[in-house]
Design an enzyme around this catalytic site. Structure first.
Site, PDB file in Angstrom:
ATOM      1  N   TRP A 228       0.864  -1.023   0.050  1.00 26.78           N
ATOM      2  CA  TRP A 228      -0.058  -0.060   0.052  1.00 26.78           C
ATOM      3  C   TRP A 228       0.886   1.295   0.082  1.00 26.78           C
ATOM      4  CZ3 TRP A 228       1.901   2.113   4.446  1.00 26.78           C
ATOM      5  CH2 TRP A 228       2.194   1.053   5.413  1.00 26.78           C
ATOM      6  N   ASN A 229       2.137   1.210   0.305  1.00 29.15           N
ATOM      7  CA  ASN A 229       3.000   2.407   0.433  1.00 29.15           C
ATOM      8  C   ASN A 229       3.037   3.165  -0.516  1.00 29.15           C
ATOM      9  OD1 ASN A 229       4.848   0.534  -0.063  1.00 29.15           O
ATOM     10  ND2 ASN A 229       6.369   1.459   0.764  1.00 29.15           N
TER      11      ASN A 229
ATOM     12  N   LYS B 191      -2.326  -7.434  -8.481  1.00 33.72           N
ATOM     13  CA  LYS B 191      -3.034  -7.180  -7.062  1.00 33.72           C
ATOM     14  C   LYS B 191      -2.501  -6.350  -6.286  1.00 33.72           C
ATOM     15  CE  LYS B 191      -3.606  -9.092  -3.233  1.00 33.72           C
ATOM     16  NZ  LYS B 191      -4.157  -7.774  -2.469  1.00 33.72           N
TER      17      LYS B 191
ATOM     18  N   GLY C 215       6.557  -6.539  -0.858  1.00 37.13           N
ATOM     19  CA  GLY C 215       5.707  -6.583   0.480  1.00 37.13           C
ATOM     20  C   GLY C 215       6.676  -6.936   1.583  1.00 37.13           C
ATOM     21  N   GLY C 216       6.002  -7.664   2.748  1.00 36.59           N
ATOM     22  CA  GLY C 216       6.513  -7.913   3.931  1.00 36.59           C
ATOM     23  C   GLY C 216       7.332  -9.207   3.805  1.00 36.59           C
TER      24      GLY C 216
ATOM     25  N   GLU D 183      10.722  -8.475  -3.357  1.00 36.89           N
ATOM     26  CA  GLU D 183      11.189  -7.334  -2.783  1.00 36.89           C
ATOM     27  C   GLU D 183      10.657  -7.067  -1.538  1.00 36.89           C
ATOM     28  OE1 GLU D 183      13.317  -4.891  -6.235  1.00 36.89           O
ATOM     29  OE2 GLU D 183      12.942  -4.410  -4.173  1.00 36.89           O
ATOM     30  N   LEU D 184      11.418  -7.487  -0.265  1.00 37.76           N
ATOM     31  CA  LEU D 184      10.723  -7.477   0.867  1.00 37.76           C
ATOM     32  C   LEU D 184      11.028  -6.328   1.675  1.00 37.76           C
ATOM     33  CD1 LEU D 184      11.082 -11.271   1.476  1.00 37.76           C
ATOM     34  CD2 LEU D 184       9.398  -9.959   0.271  1.00 37.76           C
TER      35      LEU D 184
ATOM     36  N   CYS E 210      10.506   0.793   2.263  1.00 34.10           N
ATOM     37  CA  CYS E 210      11.451  -0.171   2.246  1.00 34.10           C
ATOM     38  C   CYS E 210      12.692   0.283   2.528  1.00 34.10           C
ATOM     39  CB  CYS E 210      11.137  -1.138   1.093  1.00 34.10           C
ATOM     40  SG  CYS E 210      11.429  -0.344  -0.534  1.00 34.10           S
TER      41      CYS E 210
ATOM     42  N   GLU F 250      11.904  -4.488  11.376  1.00 29.81           N
ATOM     43  CA  GLU F 250      11.384  -3.311  10.465  1.00 29.81           C
ATOM     44  C   GLU F 250      10.085  -2.781  11.291  1.00 29.81           C
ATOM     45  OE1 GLU F 250       9.255  -4.315   6.660  1.00 29.81           O
ATOM     46  OE2 GLU F 250      10.483  -2.834   5.813  1.00 29.81           O
TER      47      GLU F 250
HETATM   48  P1  NAD Z   1       2.087  -7.259   2.784  1.00 25.46           P
HETATM   49  O1  NAD Z   1       3.173  -8.401   2.754  1.00 25.46           O
HETATM   50  O2  NAD Z   1       1.185  -7.419   3.965  1.00 25.46           O
HETATM   51  O3  NAD Z   1       1.259  -7.164   1.742  1.00 25.46           O
HETATM   52  C1  NAD Z   1       1.742  -6.765   0.351  1.00 25.46           C
HETATM   53  C2  NAD Z   1       0.764  -7.379  -0.677  1.00 25.46           C
HETATM   54  O4  NAD Z   1       0.856  -8.710  -0.501  1.00 25.46           O
HETATM   55  C3  NAD Z   1      -0.653  -6.924  -0.676  1.00 25.46           C
HETATM   56  O5  NAD Z   1      -1.233  -6.693  -1.928  1.00 25.46           O
HETATM   57  C4  NAD Z   1      -1.238  -7.891   0.150  1.00 25.46           C
HETATM   58  O6  NAD Z   1      -2.772  -8.254   0.009  1.00 25.46           O
HETATM   59  C5  NAD Z   1      -0.618  -9.262  -0.443  1.00 25.46           C
HETATM   60  N1  NAD Z   1      -0.529 -10.567   0.384  1.00 25.46           N
HETATM   61  C6  NAD Z   1      -0.689 -10.742   1.716  1.00 25.46           C
HETATM   62  N2  NAD Z   1      -0.638 -12.130   1.975  1.00 25.46           N
HETATM   63  C7  NAD Z   1      -0.618 -12.671   0.746  1.00 25.46           C
HETATM   64  C8  NAD Z   1      -0.589 -14.250   0.246  1.00 25.46           C
HETATM   65  N3  NAD Z   1      -0.783 -14.976   1.337  1.00 25.46           N
HETATM   66  N4  NAD Z   1      -0.848 -14.357  -0.819  1.00 25.46           N
HETATM   67  C9  NAD Z   1      -0.436 -13.386  -1.951  1.00 25.46           C
HETATM   68  N5  NAD Z   1      -0.737 -12.261  -1.593  1.00 25.46           N
HETATM   69  C10 NAD Z   1      -0.591 -11.624  -0.130  1.00 25.46           C
HETATM   70  O7  NAD Z   1       2.948  -5.806   2.955  1.00 25.46           O
HETATM   71  P2  NAD Z   1       2.395  -4.302   3.157  1.00 25.46           P
HETATM   72  O8  NAD Z   1       1.945  -4.347   4.848  1.00 25.46           O
HETATM   73  O9  NAD Z   1       1.414  -3.875   2.236  1.00 25.46           O
HETATM   74  O10 NAD Z   1       3.487  -3.458   2.881  1.00 25.46           O
HETATM   75  C11 NAD Z   1       4.665  -3.326   3.867  1.00 25.46           C
HETATM   76  C12 NAD Z   1       5.852  -4.200   3.383  1.00 25.46           C
HETATM   77  O11 NAD Z   1       6.046  -4.098   2.348  1.00 25.46           O
HETATM   78  C13 NAD Z   1       7.154  -3.791   4.223  1.00 25.46           C
HETATM   79  O12 NAD Z   1       7.935  -4.853   4.769  1.00 25.46           O
HETATM   80  C14 NAD Z   1       8.088  -3.081   3.310  1.00 25.46           C
HETATM   81  O13 NAD Z   1       9.369  -3.061   3.692  1.00 25.46           O
HETATM   82  C15 NAD Z   1       7.658  -3.899   2.277  1.00 25.46           C
HETATM   83  N6  NAD Z   1       8.128  -3.080   0.988  1.00 25.46           N
HETATM   84  C16 NAD Z   1       9.233  -3.412   0.259  1.00 25.46           C
HETATM   85  C17 NAD Z   1       9.494  -2.762  -1.030  1.00 25.46           C
HETATM   86  C18 NAD Z   1      10.852  -3.148  -1.826  1.00 25.46           C
HETATM   87  O14 NAD Z   1      10.979  -2.707  -2.711  1.00 25.46           O
HETATM   88  N7  NAD Z   1      11.592  -4.040  -1.062  1.00 25.46           N
HETATM   89  C19 NAD Z   1       8.696  -1.570  -1.303  1.00 25.46           C
HETATM   90  C20 NAD Z   1       7.734  -1.459  -0.656  1.00 25.46           C
HETATM   91  C21 NAD Z   1       7.322  -2.058   0.484  1.00 25.46           C
END
Ligand code: NAD
Length: 502
Positions: free
Chosen positions: A160-161, A184, A237-238, A259-260, A293, A392
């Site tokens: 979402w960021n 998605k 994501g995370g 990319e976490l 991130c 984090e």
């Molecule tokens: P999140 O992992 O909760 O969710 C990210 C996405 O994954 C969302 O669209 C979510 O609906 C989806 N998702 C969640 N569970 C899933 C599953 N089991 N199967 C498939 N899809 C699933 O992360 P968040 O809270 O939205 O974002 C914050 C995290 O993202 C932080 O850890 C941040 O560091 C990371 N991030 C990384 C980068 C990078 O480039 N490395 C960039 C931005 C954010």
């Protein structure tokens, strides 16, 4: 007239975008909140397995459609250039939509939206330069060469960021390589990505090349990752989610790029230009309210300048203007999710309990209504064993650690599960380069911070994931190599002996 403005979408259920058209759905939905008021402003469908399947089927259909499959590389590039012009025109509206749903500063989201056409133009220019190679295989009577092909259907899952910025770094190279995409976005911030469908349609991409489904990660996201019609999952994501996705994708041997998160070390050496260094550290952690991130959330200050660095950072933090992210003078907007506000509070408590010294913030500012604001927060005397130094937070919370020698610095900085970005401020280039060689991080910024470029590969090591976005490296992520061998000897070979190279 576009239907995707904040006012038009308020209190509505957003559509999804499948096979070149917006689709209204019924069934479960998830509220999307305005972090400035803390109130829901619209909702997004929690797509069913059938709806996810429809999107993947549409994308596979596009891969078989001559209108997409048989486009020449230059034609693909031209289509992307058209999309870039439209994205440039629509950037202010897209930025406003994203600020509405994640609360980040409008001027930050405008800068990221302005990067959309830049990424599209960069990869459009690459579309007709994706080449194979000719390989001299020690067999003079054989021609051996490779061609690069699209992978097929790419599932792009973004947080979402910065939804559109995260999406475009996968979408642009995917299109350049000739793939089809199912995006998605996060259930918390989907409007900008959904609105992008209009731009795709106006540019004239064939149906199914770009699709958007929405919903919870555990339902819609999981169905997408496990779908046998998906050829690669590109996830941002995370780290916990990344591990689940890698496991789920492995069932079908679907490759992933992850990319976490990060816990990036940001170093101020005793010979640094302190004005620039402190400005960099402040920007690294308080820009975007730390919801990035690459947040430089671990500041390592050298003993000789440690007290001064702490004092200067506190002075800067005190002066930060908190408030409505659409105001041009505001420097720190709200946090995107209430759960993140709670997480920040929990980390503040834990840091204090573990002996860190709270030197600024730690609470929630007064007089900003129900908005999800937290103060810029600074802890000094942080040690590497504290949770605040290891995990984090994804909020505006800085931990400052003291180091004596460069050897201590490297040991402490590398003693972390994450390895995404890093930064160092010093006037000694040799020293900076020694740090660059030894730091475990996918990115190193020297005398600057948070300076990405679409032309430069980005991605992490260790728990920060694997795979690269941006630069030519992204083309390798979204295409594959086919090897071709032609025998032009005219000789019939021994049917029972393999023709290995000698
Ligand atoms: P999140 O992992 O909760 O969710 C990210 C996405 O994954 C969302 O669209 C979510 O609906 C989806 N998702 C969640 N569970 C899933 C599953 N089991 N199967 C498939 N899809 C699933 O992360 P968040 O809270 O939205 O974002 C914050 C995290 O993202 C932080 O850890 C941040 O560091 C990371 N991030 C990384 C980068 C990078 O480039 N490395 C960039 C931005 C954010």
């Amino acid at each position: 007239m576009t239907r995707f403005t904040i006012e038009a979408l308020r209190d509505t259920r957003l559509p999804i975008y499948v096979n070149g058209a917006y689709v209204e759905t019924s069934g479960d939905a998830i509220d999307s909140f305005d972090p400035v008021t803390g109130a829901p402003w619209c909702c997004v469908p929690d797509c069913t397995t059938q709806q996810v399947d429809d999107a993947v089927t549409a994308a596979n259909g596009a891969m078989q459609n001559p209108d997409w499959r048989d486009l020449t590389q230059s034609q693909r590039g031209l289509l992307m250039l058209k999309l870039a012009d439209i994205a440039e025109r629509e950037a202010p509206r897209l930025a406003a939509l994203e600020t509405q749903e994640n609360g980040k500063l409008l001027r930050e989201m405008e800068a990221l939206a302005a990067a959309l056409p830049v990424a599209l133009r960069y990869f459009a220019g690459m579309a007709d330069k994706i080449e194979g190679t000719t390989i001299p295989v020690n067999k003079p009577d054989m021609l051996n060469f490779t061609v690069r092909e699209p992978l097929g259907v790419i599932a792009v899952i973004v947080p979402w960021n910065s939804p559109l910025f995260m999406m475009i770094r996968a979408l642009a190279p995917c299109l350049a390589c000739g793939n089809a995409v199912v995006v998605k976005p996060s259930e918390h911030a989907a409007a900008g990505v959904i609105a992008f469908g209009e731009l795709i349609a106006e540019a004239g991409f064939p149906p199914g090349v770009f699709n958007v489904i929405t919903g919870l990660g555990q339902t819609a996201g999981d169905a997408l990752v496990k779908h046998p019609g998906v050829d690669k999952v590109d996830f941002t994501g995370g780290p916990a989610t990344g591990k689940i996705i890698a496991r789920s994708a492995a069932e079908n041997l679907t490759p992933t790029a992850l990319e976490l998160g990060g816990k990036s070390p940001h170093v101020v050496c005793d010979d640094a230009d302190l004005d620039a260094a402190v400005n960099g550290v402040v920007s690294g952690i308080f820009a975007a309210a730390g919801q990035t991130c690459v947040a430089g959330s671990r500041c390592f200050a050298q003993a000789g300048v440690y007290d001064e660095v702490v004092d200067r950072i506190v002075a800067r933090a005190k002066a930060i203007i908190i408030g409505d992210p659409c105001r041009s003078d505001v420097q720190l907007g709200p946090i995107a999710l209430w759960s993140q506000v709670e997480k920040v509070a929990e980390f503040v408590e834990s840091a204090q309990a573990q002996g860190a010294r709270l030197v600024h913030g730690g609470g929630r500012p007064q007089g900003l209504g129900q908005g999800w604001y937290v103060e810029p927060t600074v802890f000094a005397d942080v040690t590497n064993d504290m949770r605040i130094a290891r995990e984090e937070i994804f909020g505006p919370v800085l931990g400052i650690l003291k180091f004596e020698t460069d050897e201590d610095l490297i040991e402490m900085a590398n003693d972390n599960d994450f390895a995404l970005a890093s930064g160092i401020w010093t006037r000694d280039l040799n020293r900076a380069l020694r740090f660059m060689r030894r730091i475990h991080a996918g990115m190193v910024w020297i005398n600057t911070y948070r300076s990405p470029s679409v032309m430069s590969p980005s991605g992490g090591y260790k728990d920060s994931g694997y795979g690269k976005h941006n630069g030519f490296a992204a083309i390798n992520e979204f295409s594959r190599i086919k090897t071709v061998v032609i025998d032009h000897s005219g000789v019939t070979q021994d049917a029972f002996v393999m023709r290995v190279t000698k």
